[in-house]
Design a protein around this motif. Structure first.
Motif, short mmCIF file in Angstrom:
data_model
loop_
_atom_site.label_atom_id
_atom_site.label_comp_id
_atom_site.label_asym_id
_atom_site.label_seq_id
_atom_site.Cartn_x
_atom_site.Cartn_y
_atom_site.Cartn_z
N GLU A 164 -13.97 8.57 -18.09
CA GLU A 164 -12.97 7.83 -17.34
C GLU A 164 -13.65 7.48 -16.02
OE1 GLU A 164 -10.08 7.01 -18.40
OE2 GLU A 164 -9.69 8.39 -20.08
N ALA A 165 -13.73 6.20 -15.68
CA ALA A 165 -14.49 5.80 -14.50
C ALA A 165 -13.83 4.63 -13.80
CB ALA A 165 -15.92 5.43 -14.90
N ASP A 166 -13.88 4.66 -12.47
CA ASP A 166 -13.36 3.54 -11.69
C ASP A 166 -14.01 3.58 -10.31
OD1 ASP A 166 -11.92 1.29 -11.03
OD2 ASP A 166 -9.99 2.13 -11.67
N CYS A 167 -13.86 2.49 -9.56
CA CYS A 167 -14.46 2.41 -8.23
C CYS A 167 -13.54 1.64 -7.30
CB CYS A 167 -15.84 1.77 -8.29
SG CYS A 167 -15.91 0.17 -9.13
N TRP A 168 -13.64 1.95 -6.02
CA TRP A 168 -12.75 1.36 -5.02
C TRP A 168 -13.47 1.26 -3.69
CZ3 TRP A 168 -11.97 6.04 -7.41
CH2 TRP A 168 -11.10 6.06 -8.52
N GLU A 169 -12.94 0.41 -2.82
CA GLU A 169 -13.30 0.45 -1.41
C GLU A 169 -12.32 1.38 -0.70
OE1 GLU A 169 -13.61 -3.16 0.75
OE2 GLU A 169 -15.26 -3.96 -0.45
N LEU A 170 -12.84 2.38 -0.02
CA LEU A 170 -11.99 3.33 0.70
C LEU A 170 -12.28 3.24 2.19
CD1 LEU A 170 -12.32 6.49 -1.61
CD2 LEU A 170 -10.64 4.63 -1.74
N LYS A 171 -11.22 3.20 2.99
CA LYS A 171 -11.35 3.17 4.44
C LYS A 171 -11.23 4.59 4.98
CE LYS A 171 -9.41 -1.50 4.94
NZ LYS A 171 -10.64 -2.11 5.45
N THR A 172 -12.22 5.04 5.70
CA THR A 172 -12.26 6.44 6.10
C THR A 172 -11.08 6.84 6.98
OG1 THR A 172 -13.70 5.88 7.98
CG2 THR A 172 -14.78 6.59 5.95
#
Length: 436
Positions: free
Chosen positions: A190-198
């Motif tokens: 199961e894999a996914d990616c995102w832009e995360l704001k710290t």
């Protein structure tokens, strides 16, 4: 919580392998979550910080470790993590990697398809790009090595982070990990990616990262990590400079994020604190503003500005060049201060007493993954939850590490130095001596 590295064998119970480990942002996160990690790091200065912090380390090149020393990685490792060097992809860098994104995507697919790696390496070297661009392929190569090595199990979870420009590459990673095709041998994630704001995870700085999380199929569904704070509007339309203009800004939403003042004040009051905000405190309130070393939109004359009631700019290796002013008068007379290394580390969410060591400490701070973001991402990857209140409270202070443990870790990491990166020990530095 026990001190890192206190076991008889510092490698006992290691669960997480941190590629491109730097001074230990992900390792610090793992420690406060109750997991033990080991890092691979080629920069000797970062290794000195890691040894002083009690973090197991191989002072080595990631590619060399994979090709010739893979069997030295403890078999207990079942999580792969890392942030490949970002300079070639970063907006602040020359951007050769960004220009080669499409080509690098094809290299990722070629690796998984089973094409001869020697040919792939030859083609990579023929590209007229920063050599570090190819390092974004290393996590995939480590995964394939684990799958194809007899007696070695696939990693249970994978966590990767980089600058936002790399998100398209992480998307290709995720697609292939979900497919299980080619050299993955049917192993699916199961894999996914995102832009995360710290700042949305409580980090007192604005910094956006491209994050990939993957878990072996059967470990449960995967979702985006839940945020704890609202985002900070970095485009709030301010062209004014100086404290008078800055402090006139409406700060009613300040609790939506963790501000510089809040983070630094919290560190200041801890026992034996390495942070002292008294120089910025007036009438019981910490108040200052920061003028960035970087210009806005490429114009060095247009320096960005942040209030103490706001999150910091992205903490980079040039953080020590930012100027801090207490008052409008100080600004007009160019009387400024600087953040100390400990204060810069706190803005990255390292403990106030983290033992920064070696040279280029500002660069070490800036290169690191914010540990608090790491706690959220690793916690989500490993058990689907955010860090607990108790874990967050513990993360304010780093446990003391004995000289004996430091000496043992340096022996594991460097030994007689013959296996360290070539030329990395030519510069003489004063090392902390082990206890007699």
């Amino acid at each position: 919580m026990s001190s890192p590295g206190t076991q008889i064998d510092p490698l006992d119970g290691v669960r997480i392998l941190d590629l491109f480990a730097g001074p230990g942002g992900l390792d610090v996160a793992a420690h406060f979550l109750g997991y033990k990690s080991i890092g691979i790091e080629w920069d000797r200065n970062a290794c000195e910080t890691r040894y002083a912090a009690g973090l197991p380390t191989f002072h080595a090149d990631v590619s060399v470790m994979r090709q010739t020393r893979f069997d030295e990685i403890p078999r207990s490792v079942d999580v792969l993590a890392g942030g490949p060097p970002c300079q070639s992809f970063s907006v602040a860098g020359h951007g050769a990697g960004r220009a080669a994104l499409h080509t690098v995507k094809e290299f990722i697919r070629r690796l998984v398809s089973g094409e001869d790696e020697a040919r792939i390496d030859e083609d990579l070297h023929s590209l007229n790009v920063d050599p570090r661009t190819a390092l974004v392929l290393e996590p995939l190569r480590w995964l394939l090595k684990a799958i194809e090595t007899e007696g070695h199990a696939p990693y249970r979870a994978i966590v990767l982070e980089q600058v936002p420009a790399v998100l398209p590459l992480w998307d290709v990673y995720a697609q292939l990990l979900r497919s299980g095709e080619g050299r993955l041998g049917g192993v699916k994630y199961e894999a996914d990616c995102w832009e995360l704001k710290t700042e949305q995870f409580g980090v007192p700085q604005t910094r956006t990262r491209a994050v990939l999380i993957a878990r072996l199929v059967g470990s449960g569904p995967l979702s985006r990590p839940s945020t704890t704070h609202r985002p900070f509007d970095v485009r709030r339309g301010r062209s004014r400079t100086g404290q008078t203009a800055a402090f006139s800004i409406d700060s009613r939403s300040a609790d939506s994020w963790v501000s510089m003042a809040k983070a630094l004040d919290a560190a200041d009051v801890l026992p034996g604190s390495s942070v002292d905000m008294s120089r910025f405190r007036s009438r019981g309130r910490t108040k200052f503003f920061v003028v960035s070393n970087y210009g806005s939109n490429g114009d060095p004359k247009k320096r960005g500005m942040r209030l103490s009631s706001e999150p910091a700019f992205t903490v980079t290796g040039k953080v020590s060049r930012n100027k801090i002013y207490r008052t409008q008068s100080d600004y007009e007379e160019n009387k400024f201060d600087r953040f100390t290394i400990a204060e810069s580390g706190v803005l990255q969410t390292f403990p106030h007493n983290f033992p920064w060591s070696g040279n280029d400490q500002a660069q070490q701070v800036g290169n690191a993954v914010p540990p608090l973001l790491g706690m959220h991402v690793l916690g989500h990857a490993l058990h689907g939850t955010a860090p607990s209140d108790a874990q967050l409270a513990d993360s304010a202070t780093w446990p003391e590490v004995s000289d004996d443990v430091i000496a043992r870790l340096r022996d594991i990491g460097c030994g007689d130095r013959t296996r360290c990166p070539e030329g990395s020990h030519k510069v003489s530095r004063t090392l902390r001596k082990p206890a007699p």
